[in-house]
Scaffold this active site. Structure first.
Site, PDB file in Angstrom:
ATOM      1  N   LYS A  31       2.710   9.617   8.082  1.00  0.00           N
ATOM      2  CA  LYS A  31       1.891   9.281   9.476  1.00  0.00           C
ATOM      3  C   LYS A  31       2.726   9.833  10.808  1.00  0.00           C
ATOM      4  O   LYS A  31       2.349  10.915  11.077  1.00  0.00           O
ATOM      5  CB  LYS A  31       1.872   7.719   9.483  1.00  0.00           C
ATOM      6  CG  LYS A  31       0.871   7.306   8.319  1.00  0.00           C
ATOM      7  CD  LYS A  31       0.383   5.930   8.697  1.00  0.00           C
ATOM      8  CE  LYS A  31      -0.759   5.682   7.629  1.00  0.00           C
ATOM      9  NZ  LYS A  31      -0.496   5.037   6.307  1.00  0.00           N
TER      10      LYS A  31
ATOM     11  N   ASP B 165       9.310   2.701   1.704  1.00  0.00           N
ATOM     12  CA  ASP B 165       8.160   3.299   1.985  1.00  0.00           C
ATOM     13  C   ASP B 165       7.953   3.041   3.531  1.00  0.00           C
ATOM     14  O   ASP B 165       7.590   1.989   3.917  1.00  0.00           O
ATOM     15  CB  ASP B 165       6.913   2.986   1.168  1.00  0.00           C
ATOM     16  CG  ASP B 165       5.621   3.610   1.535  1.00  0.00           C
ATOM     17  OD1 ASP B 165       5.419   4.367   3.107  1.00  0.00           O
ATOM     18  OD2 ASP B 165       4.639   3.671   0.833  1.00  0.00           O
TER      19      ASP B 165
ATOM     20  N   PHE C 230       0.886  -1.218  -0.004  1.00  0.00           N
ATOM     21  CA  PHE C 230       0.011  -0.041   0.078  1.00  0.00           C
ATOM     22  C   PHE C 230       0.909   1.154  -0.046  1.00  0.00           C
ATOM     23  O   PHE C 230       1.760   1.401   0.838  1.00  0.00           O
ATOM     24  CB  PHE C 230      -0.860   0.080   1.132  1.00  0.00           C
ATOM     25  CG  PHE C 230      -1.785   1.206   1.215  1.00  0.00           C
ATOM     26  CD1 PHE C 230      -2.936   1.246   0.285  1.00  0.00           C
ATOM     27  CD2 PHE C 230      -1.690   2.311   2.085  1.00  0.00           C
ATOM     28  CE1 PHE C 230      -3.598   2.457   0.304  1.00  0.00           C
ATOM     29  CE2 PHE C 230      -2.490   3.658   1.925  1.00  0.00           C
ATOM     30  CZ  PHE C 230      -3.535   3.710   1.128  1.00  0.00           C
TER      31      PHE C 230
HETATM   32  C1  LIG Z   1      -0.647   5.267   4.694  1.00  0.00           C
HETATM   33  C2  LIG Z   1       0.308   4.715   3.762  1.00  0.00           C
HETATM   34  C3  LIG Z   1       0.279   5.564   2.679  1.00  0.00           C
HETATM   35  C4  LIG Z   1      -0.227   6.819   2.242  1.00  0.00           C
HETATM   36  O1  LIG Z   1      -0.340   7.790   2.982  1.00  0.00           O
HETATM   37  P1  LIG Z   1      -1.510   8.919   2.927  1.00  0.00           P
HETATM   38  O2  LIG Z   1      -1.086  10.052   3.999  1.00  0.00           O
HETATM   39  O3  LIG Z   1      -2.813   8.372   3.467  1.00  0.00           O
HETATM   40  O4  LIG Z   1      -1.484   9.776   1.718  1.00  0.00           O
HETATM   41  C5  LIG Z   1       1.562   5.290   1.927  1.00  0.00           C
HETATM   42  N1  LIG Z   1       2.463   4.223   2.257  1.00  0.00           N
HETATM   43  C6  LIG Z   1       2.021   3.392   3.269  1.00  0.00           C
HETATM   44  C7  LIG Z   1       3.008   2.303   3.841  1.00  0.00           C
HETATM   45  C8  LIG Z   1       1.287   3.864   4.289  1.00  0.00           C
HETATM   46  O5  LIG Z   1       0.848   3.047   5.204  1.00  0.00           O
END
Ligand SMILES: *Cc1c(COP(=O)(O)O)cnc(C)c1O
Length: 397
Positions: free
Chosen positions: A244, A215, A130
């Site tokens: 986050k 990521d 994701f």
């Molecule tokens: C939550 C998340 C995203 C996206 O972040 P947003 O602030 O919702 O755009 C991207 N990568 C990972 C691994 C995530 O958990």
């Protein structure tokens, strides 16, 4: 008209929080929830942390927004601190995780362009990943529920199985820019990359001039017990997306890169109106002060180990639990196949006042604020245990 004023893209539950107090959320009717979801791994200092609240109030009164037309003293200071404490040499600030990943993808493509190899645009990403909900970031996932109806997506992505070095190796061709990978998959089911897999990707990148893009939007920022999860693998990325936890509830993200990897990102190549504004930077500094403060990471490690072993002790006592996975305070309890994790998350929430988050592979994510203490661990375990018992009883009835 039947559409709701809030675009109905979220299947929202009946919890309607109006206030937060430390590790608890309080709903409209005054009901209390133990918040082991933390806004999906965001509120690492819990709710209403006095230093964070003060930093926001003070900076809001002083200066909130100026635009990137002007010099950014606070941004320079915050970026320097991130550079000093990570692999990175330079930082681009965003407002979200998806934007941080977008910047990472652009940085990688632009790197090869700057090297006179513009054909190297392909990014290899992984099943169950994701990376966000923009057109670019959904192009990096194979999940139909995120892609269907939005095609054509951004070309140049190949998705292969996670933790499968052979498949990743086989997907590399002359056009490959690099790999985009979560150090610990979050939404996909709280699955850490294996050491062999991540080291293998790093080696492939070194051998073939590709870039390793991590990521760490969910697993970064102390969540796993180190400042960033990659530190536990004895390697460094070339580019990394962060969000986050970095804002602990304030919309903030960042794309970090080495000087080499960022060499294509020159004047005019990227931008954001809000990205890195003074209010966001003041928040970032206040959060960083806490996270890098004395004993913070030690606390995450010790309380994380406590929570994990308490969760592991539940496994033999409840038929529905299969195993415990994750690192630090990014934990998941995998349920047996005949139990639906979404129903169990709802049951914990509605009948036991415990907030958790579902994830792929039938996993219940346990993502508490990083400032929990022993009493919160005990309360969580009590609620989980009682919840598992009543859930099984209801299923049997
Ligand atoms: C939550 C998340 C995203 C996206 O972040 P947003 O602030 O919702 O755009 C991207 N990568 C990972 C691994 C995530 O958990």
């Amino acid at each position: 008209m039947s559409i709701t004023p809030l675009m109905p893209v979220y299947p929202r539950c009946d919890v309607r929080p109006v206030r937060g107090e430390g590790c608890y959320l309080i709903g409209e009717r005054g009901e209390r929830y133990l918040d082991f979801a933390s806004g999906i791994a965001v509120n690492l200092l819990g709710h209403g942390h006095p230093k964070l609240v003060k930093a926001i109030a003070d900076q809001a009164a002083r200066l909130m927004h100026t635009s990137n037309l002007y010099g950014m003293p606070l941004g320079e200071k915050f970026a320097q601190r991130l550079v000093d404490t990570t692999f990175a040499d330079t930082v681009f600030f965003t407002n979200s995780g998806a934007e941080a990943v977008e910047c990472a993808i652009k940085t990688a493509r632009r790197y090869h362009y700057a090297n006179g190899q513009a054909h190297r645009h392909k990014i290899i990403s992984f099943d169950n990943a994701f990376h966000g909900r923009t057109l670019g970031t959904i192009s990096a996932t194979s999940q139909p529920k995120m892609r269907d109806g939005f095609e054509p997506l951004l070309p140049g992505f190949t998705v292969v199985p996670f933790n499968d070095l052979e498949a990743a190796t086989a997907a590399v061709d002359d056009n490959t820019a690099g790999f985009l990978v979560e150090t610990v998959q979050g939404e996909g089911g709280v699955t850490p990359a294996t050491q062999e897999f991540l080291s293998g990707l790093r080696k492939l990148c070194d051998e073939q001039g590709m870039l390793l893009i991590l990521d760490e939007v969910q697993c970064g920022y102390a969540r796993t017990g180190t400042f960033f999860a990659y530190e536990q693998y004895g390697l460094t990325p070339d580019i990394m997306a962060v969000a986050k936890g970095i804002g602990a509830g304030f919309p903030l993200g960042a794309c970090l890169a080495t000087e080499e990897a960022a060499k294509g990102m020159v004047f005019g190549t990227h931008g954001s109106t809000y990205g890195g504004n003074p209010l966001a930077m003041a928040v970032g500094m206040a959060v960083l002060d806490e996270v890098l403060g004395d004993g913070f990471l030690d606390h995450v490690n010790s309380i994380g180990a406590r929570l994990r072993s308490a969760l592991e002790q539940l496994i033999p006592n409840h038929d529905m639990f299969e195993d415990v996975r994750g690192l630090g305070l990014m934990l998941g309890v995998k349920l047996k196949d005949d139990v639906d994790s979404r129903s169990f998350v709802a049951h914990l929430r509605d009948d036991h006042g415990l907030l958790t988050v579902g994830a792929g592979q039938n996993v219940v994510r346990i993502l508490p604020p990083l400032v929990i203490d022993e009493s919160h661990v005990a309360e969580c375990i009590e609620k989980l245990s009682a919840g598992a018992r009543s859930f099984a009883e209801a299923a049997a009835a």
